[in-house]
Design a protein around this motif. Structure first.
Motif, PDB file in Angstrom:
ATOM      1  N   UNK A  23      87.964  41.075  28.091  1.00 15.83           N
ATOM      2  CA  UNK A  23      87.943  39.901  28.404  1.00 15.83           C
ATOM      3  C   UNK A  23      88.454  39.486  29.653  1.00 15.83           C
ATOM      4  N   UNK A  24      87.705  38.761  30.426  1.00 15.16           N
ATOM      5  CA  UNK A  24      87.476  38.367  31.686  1.00 15.16           C
ATOM      6  C   UNK A  24      87.906  36.816  32.058  1.00 15.16           C
ATOM      7  N   UNK A  25      88.717  36.596  33.269  1.00 10.43           N
ATOM      8  CA  UNK A  25      88.938  35.361  33.729  1.00 10.43           C
ATOM      9  C   UNK A  25      88.377  35.508  35.061  1.00 10.43           C
ATOM     10  N   UNK A  26      87.249  34.425  35.214  1.00 14.74           N
ATOM     11  CA  UNK A  26      86.434  34.440  36.788  1.00 14.74           C
ATOM     12  C   UNK A  26      86.800  32.950  37.139  1.00 14.74           C
ATOM     13  N   UNK A  27      87.125  32.872  38.574  1.00 17.05           N
ATOM     14  CA  UNK A  27      87.215  31.598  39.359  1.00 17.05           C
ATOM     15  C   UNK A  27      86.221  31.712  40.193  1.00 17.05           C
ATOM     16  N   UNK A  28      85.257  30.987  40.091  1.00 17.26           N
ATOM     17  CA  UNK A  28      84.033  30.763  40.906  1.00 17.26           C
ATOM     18  C   UNK A  28      83.990  29.581  41.723  1.00 17.26           C
ATOM     19  N   UNK A  29      83.543  29.893  43.079  1.00 21.22           N
ATOM     20  CA  UNK A  29      83.616  28.854  44.000  1.00 21.22           C
ATOM     21  C   UNK A  29      82.467  28.725  44.990  1.00 21.22           C
ATOM     22  N   UNK A  30      81.990  27.562  45.092  1.00 24.97           N
ATOM     23  CA  UNK A  30      80.646  27.359  46.108  1.00 24.97           C
ATOM     24  C   UNK A  30      80.940  26.422  47.176  1.00 24.97           C
ATOM     25  N   UNK A  31      80.462  26.598  48.161  1.00 21.97           N
ATOM     26  CA  UNK A  31      80.458  25.681  49.480  1.00 21.97           C
ATOM     27  C   UNK A  31      79.234  25.618  50.319  1.00 21.97           C
ATOM     28  N   UNK A  43      76.730  42.261  37.729  1.00 23.77           N
ATOM     29  CA  UNK A  43      77.920  41.552  36.802  1.00 23.77           C
ATOM     30  C   UNK A  43      78.966  40.860  37.793  1.00 23.77           C
ATOM     31  N   UNK A  44      78.328  40.040  38.409  1.00 27.32           N
ATOM     32  CA  UNK A  44      78.911  39.071  39.302  1.00 27.32           C
ATOM     33  C   UNK A  44      78.377  37.518  39.084  1.00 27.32           C
ATOM     34  N   UNK A  52      83.961  34.785  43.957  1.00 27.64           N
ATOM     35  CA  UNK A  52      84.485  34.912  42.734  1.00 27.64           C
ATOM     36  C   UNK A  52      85.581  35.890  42.607  1.00 27.64           C
ATOM     37  N   UNK A  53      86.515  35.235  41.836  1.00 31.09           N
ATOM     38  CA  UNK A  53      87.759  36.083  41.630  1.00 31.09           C
ATOM     39  C   UNK A  53      87.694  36.418  40.269  1.00 31.09           C
TER      40      UNK A  53
END
Length: 514
Positions: free
Chosen positions: A75-83, A433-434, A505-506
């Motif tokens: 079970x994973x939790x990803x915080x994804x950000x783009x700029x 897997x990113x 990606x955190x």
């Protein structure tokens, strides 16, 4: 058994001699004789050899002669950000579940079957599934959180072990099926698992194919030397079932309902040529090798080279990009089509140290260091463009990393990794897997730090990982045609495109394995 019964009877007689009359004794003896006779009758048909055989068969069925299963649930939790290059940011948070059901069976000492069933899904229904067909692209289908959460086959293959090859002291293996082609050596460290077949720097993609491995250490005297041939098919040129059957209207002489159909009659056209070749396509194949010239268990050199044929990509149908025909200030979208454009050559060499020195310190004994260099070269065919160019283009990448036991927390490891890709670098790492995109495909610089912790041994583990990608050129995660064209991010065209400048990606997960 019979001896035991007789002794029991004698003991009973002895116990009652002092307390019973002769008549009572005779009666009890007669009763005992009848019981002994009845027991003899019951045990007469028993065969000890037969019982042993039945027990052996039962043990085989329970422990040996069946498929063994294992579970890997994360079970994973990803915080994804783009700029983008214009300063606009976009962040999101995603929960996901991934289940791997592994299976294996060895009917003999030299034949093994292996399989892996996969489920990977984001929590709940996904909002926008338009264009979700690429989620189900065969190369990445088990490494992408899908909207429907299907069970799919990630691996299924048999493996044969030979003791010698053509009379030489060369142990060898042969394997066919859906091979284990993701999370290979080096990339396996961040994933906290044993490495699979390919070198993770340049290949991390699911495929169906074959492999043949030859252990050369005995005949050469060089520790760990082996040569492995790998072949795979990434796309089969064949139509689907009933592909040739389509509805059509034709003019008929005097159909009964001609008036209602304006003189036409509805018929079914086509001859149902199932699984025929599709015009304009060829099968996409890959062939190459892995050669390990040295591996003593601590220090190793790993090399690979391959050629991939008939690679696909998005081809633009117009050569006039960024034209605003309606004057709304927004460049028109350019239509594209998916087609095959050419071939690609790839190669990599990786140096790995699993332990630094010998007994310098416990930490260095458990430290892994690696550095890897890889290159790719396009070969456009039939006047097509690959990566936006009709010329052959070469790209390069470097990848380095270290991981070691955490000195502050028991049963934990820390890792740091870095990779850099050039303008025309193109890897086969689509299944990495990113969620923010393959870091090893980056045309620019990527940095990563991870922390793995055993919570309950290897049964329950946790990870915290941060991945940062700084793009210098666009198209890092594209395919092989115009969609993979490298445009400089910090340029006028890049700013007009709103090119992605940075991605992050955190990830935090808890993982159960048994």
């Amino acid at each position: 058994m019979r001896k035991f019964i007789a002794l029991s009877a004698a003991a009973a007689v002895a116990a009652t001699v002092g307390f019973a009359s002769d008549a009572d004794l005779r009666a009890e003896l007669e009763a005992l004789k009848k019981e002994v006779a009845a027991l003899k009758k019951q045990t007469k048909g028993l065969d000890s050899k037969r019982l042993k055989k039945q027990m052996s068969q039962l043990k085989a069925a329970a422990f040996n002669d069946n498929i063994k299963w294992n579970v890997d649930f994360r079970t994973a939790y990803d915080v994804i950000g783009y700029k983008d290059i214009n300063g606009n940011s976009n962040w999101n948070q995603i929960f996901s579940n991934r289940l791997w059901l592994g299976m294996g069976y060895a009917p003999t000492n030299n034949v093994v079957f292996k399989g892996l069933i996969s489920y990977y899904k984001a929590y709940g229904q996904m909002t926008n599934t338009f264009g979700a067909n690429f989620n189900y692209f065969d190369w990445v289908v088990n490494e992408t959180p899908n909207p429907n959460g299907e069970l799919r086959i990630k691996e299924a293959y048999w493996l044969y072990f030979g003791d010698s090859f053509l009379g030489a002291d060369i142990p060898w293996t042969a394997s066919l099926g859906r091979r284990p082609a993701t999370d290979g050596l080096l990339a396996s460290y961040r994933e906290d698992q044993n490495p699979k077949s390919p070198l993770g720097h340049i290949i991390n993609t699911e495929f169906d194919g074959a492999s043949f491995k030859f252990d050369l250490s005995n005949v050469t005297g060089v520790s760990g030397m082996y040569f492995k041939i790998c072949m795979g098919r990434g796309m089969t040129n064949a139509s689907i079932r009933y592909a040739g059957i389509t509805p059509a209207f034709v003019y008929a002489a005097n159909p009964s309902n001609a008036a209602a159909l304006n003189g036409q009659q509805l018929v079914v056209a086509g001859n149902g040529t199932d699984y025929n070749k599709v015009p304009g396509y060829e099968s996409t194949d890959l062939a190459g090798f892995i050669f390990v010239p040295y591996d003593d268990g601590q220090y190793s050199v790993n090399t690979t080279a391959f050629k991939a044929l008939n690679l696909p990509g998005i081809v633009l149908n117009s050569q006039t990009p960024n034209v605003d025909t309606n004057g709304d200030g927004v460049p028109d979208a350019i239509a594209g089509s998916f087609k095959q454009v050419g071939d690609l050559y790839g190669a990599a060499i990786s140096l790995l140290a699993q332990g630094v020195g010998d007994g310098i310190s416990d930490m260095l004994d458990e430290t892994n260091l690696f550095v890897s260099f890889a290159a790719s070269k396009t070969d456009p065919q039939d006047g097509n463009r690959m990566l936006g160019s009709a010329d052959k283009k070469t790209g390069t990448s470097v990848y380095a990393g270290a991981n070691w036991p955490c000195q502050l927390i028991d049963n934990a490891r820390v890792g740091v990794e870095y990779n850099h890709g050039s303008q025309y670098w193109r890897s086969f790492t689509y299944a990495e897997d990113t969620l923010a995109g393959s870091k090893l495909a980056t045309r620019g610089d990527a940095f990563e730090v991870w922390f793995n912790k055993e919570l309950v041994g290897k049964t329950l583990t946790a990870q915290v990982r941060y991945t940062y990608m700084n793009y210098k050129y666009t198209g890092s995660n594209g395919f092989f045609a115009d969609g993979g064209t490298p445009v400089e991010v910090d340029s006028a065209q890049g700013r007009m495109m709103g090119a992605i400048d940075k991605a992050q990606d955190i990830r935090m997960y808890v993982r159960y394995r048994y």
